[in-house]
Write a protein that holds these residues in place. Structure first.
Motif, PDB file in Angstrom:
ATOM      1  N   LEU A 123      18.711  20.204   5.315  1.00 33.35           N
ATOM      2  CA  LEU A 123      19.541  20.425   6.494  1.00 33.35           C
ATOM      3  C   LEU A 123      21.000  20.544   6.090  1.00 33.35           C
ATOM      4  CD1 LEU A 123      17.821  17.760   8.755  1.00 33.35           C
ATOM      5  CD2 LEU A 123      17.550  20.232   8.928  1.00 33.35           C
ATOM      6  N   SER A 124      21.770  21.249   6.905  1.00 31.61           N
ATOM      7  CA  SER A 124      23.192  21.418   6.606  1.00 31.61           C
ATOM      8  C   SER A 124      23.943  20.103   6.743  1.00 31.61           C
ATOM      9  CB  SER A 124      23.806  22.468   7.541  1.00 31.61           C
ATOM     10  OG  SER A 124      23.588  22.108   8.899  1.00 31.61           O
ATOM     11  N   THR A 125      23.426  19.213   7.590  1.00 27.90           N
ATOM     12  CA  THR A 125      24.013  17.881   7.739  1.00 27.90           C
ATOM     13  C   THR A 125      23.127  16.875   7.016  1.00 27.90           C
ATOM     14  OG1 THR A 125      22.811  17.558   9.811  1.00 27.90           O
ATOM     15  CG2 THR A 125      25.033  18.475   9.956  1.00 27.90           C
ATOM     16  N   ALA A 126      23.577  15.659   6.934  1.00 29.62           N
ATOM     17  CA  ALA A 126      22.782  14.625   6.268  1.00 29.62           C
ATOM     18  C   ALA A 126      21.436  14.484   6.959  1.00 29.62           C
ATOM     19  CB  ALA A 126      23.529  13.299   6.307  1.00 29.62           C
ATOM     20  N   CYS A 138      11.132  21.963  10.637  1.00 32.37           N
ATOM     21  CA  CYS A 138      12.319  22.129   9.802  1.00 32.37           C
ATOM     22  C   CYS A 138      13.135  23.335  10.256  1.00 32.37           C
ATOM     23  CB  CYS A 138      11.899  22.277   8.342  1.00 32.37           C
ATOM     24  SG  CYS A 138      13.269  22.560   7.194  1.00 32.37           S
ATOM     25  N   ARG A 139      12.458  24.450  10.467  1.00 33.69           N
ATOM     26  CA  ARG A 139      13.169  25.656  10.890  1.00 33.69           C
ATOM     27  C   ARG A 139      13.751  25.491  12.282  1.00 33.69           C
ATOM     28  NH1 ARG A 139       9.069  30.382   8.581  1.00 33.69           N
ATOM     29  NH2 ARG A 139       9.664  30.145   6.377  1.00 33.69           N
ATOM     30  N   GLY A 143      16.967  23.926   9.405  1.00 35.31           N
ATOM     31  CA  GLY A 143      16.940  23.606   7.988  1.00 35.31           C
ATOM     32  C   GLY A 143      16.199  24.634   7.163  1.00 35.31           C
ATOM     33  N   ALA A 144      16.201  24.416   5.852  1.00 37.39           N
ATOM     34  CA  ALA A 144      15.491  25.285   4.908  1.00 37.39           C
ATOM     35  C   ALA A 144      14.386  24.477   4.246  1.00 37.39           C
ATOM     36  CB  ALA A 144      16.450  25.831   3.855  1.00 37.39           C
ATOM     37  N   TRP A 145      13.193  25.024   4.234  1.00 35.93           N
ATOM     38  CA  TRP A 145      12.007  24.382   3.669  1.00 35.93           C
ATOM     39  C   TRP A 145      11.975  24.743   2.190  1.00 35.93           C
ATOM     40  CZ3 TRP A 145       9.433  20.583   5.466  1.00 35.93           C
ATOM     41  CH2 TRP A 145       8.068  20.369   5.244  1.00 35.93           C
ATOM     42  N   ALA A 146      12.322  23.799   1.313  1.00 37.14           N
ATOM     43  CA  ALA A 146      12.501  24.159  -0.092  1.00 37.14           C
ATOM     44  C   ALA A 146      12.126  23.012  -1.017  1.00 37.14           C
ATOM     45  CB  ALA A 146      13.952  24.568  -0.349  1.00 37.14           C
ATOM     46  N   GLY A 147      11.775  23.383  -2.251  1.00 37.98           N
ATOM     47  CA  GLY A 147      11.612  22.398  -3.306  1.00 37.98           C
ATOM     48  C   GLY A 147      10.203  22.084  -3.742  1.00 37.98           C
TER      49      GLY A 147
END
Length: 245
Positions: A123-126, A138-139, A143-147
């Motif tokens: 997420l762009s924030t904490a 998430c979307r 946010g971005a689903w990553a990792g």
């Protein structure tokens, strides 16, 4: 046509669908010189229209693959007498798709695997303590689903769909409504061939989408896992016959 040949012909029809679908994945990956993160929409158009998830075939066809599959299966039921077990196999195939990609007593299995392999919602924030645990959530949160290990949903769904259509639509219409089982005829040949043509047309779209999915999206391991899971239901139900369906 000799009825004793029906099982062999059924097997060949399914393999005639499976082989080009898998070949599209292999050729797409082999043709790839540039790959991009799945969420990188800004640079997609610089590569190719097919590198964008917003291309029309993906937006209006591939994303609704199981709806199109259901439509063709329903059309088959209207043009040929199918055994009740065909509907049961469809229900089980639908549950398999739902468990993998939509819901499995909470997040679907693909999302659970993604998180277990180190994935998270960035997420762009904490991130709050209850950070989204599914890709859709998430979307929705921006946010971005990553990792983590991102199983190729396209490989899974399009292979699952293509093989189901081969077994439950093409086989009944090309065999059960032929001289093998003349009692199964309930519609005109034109109606049956229209459904066959529509099914083959959809499989052709799946070929195209699989090629570009492998060319522009996912790593090799993610394409392999998606393809294996896409074939798994067909292999278990129609080849090994683990269930008496």
């Amino acid at each position: 046509m000799n009825p004793a040949r029906a099982p062999a012909i059924r097997s060949r029809l399914a393999l005639l669908v499976l082989a080009p679908l898998l070949a599209a994945v292999v050729l797409g990956f082999a043709a790839s010189t540039t790959r991009r993160p799945a969420g990188d929409i800004a640079t997609a158009g610089l590569l190719s229209p097919w590198a964008s998830k917003r291309n029309p075939l993906n937006t209006y066809v591939a994303k609704f693959a199981w709806a199109w599959t259901t439509t063709l299966f329903a059309a088959m039921l209207l043009t040929a007498i199918a055994p009740p077990r065909a509907v049961l196999r469809y229900a089980l195939a639908t549950l398999y798709w739902l468990a993998m990609t939509r819901w499995f007593f909470g997040p679907p299995l693909f999302d659970r695997l993604f998180v277990r392999t180190g994935g998270e919602c960035q997420l762009s924030t904490a991130a709050p303590a209850d950070s989204p645990y599914s890709m859709s959530a998430c979307r929705a949160a921006g946010g971005a689903w990553a990792g983590g290990h991102d199983v190729s949903g396209h490989c899974f769904l399009l292979l699952h769909s293509g093989l189901f259509l081969a077994e439950e639509v093409l086989v009944p219409l090309l065999l059960l409504s032929s001289s093998l089982h003349p009692q199964a005829r309930t519609a005109s040949p034109a109606a049956r061939w229209a459904v066959v043509a529509a099914t083959l047309g959809l499989v052709a779209v799946w070929l195209l989408m699989l090629f570009f999915t492998a060319k522009y999206f996912h790593g090799f391991d993610e394409l392999v896992s998606g393809s294996l899971l896409g074939v798994a239901y067909w292999f278990a139900v129609y080849r090994v016959r683990l269930l008496p369906l």
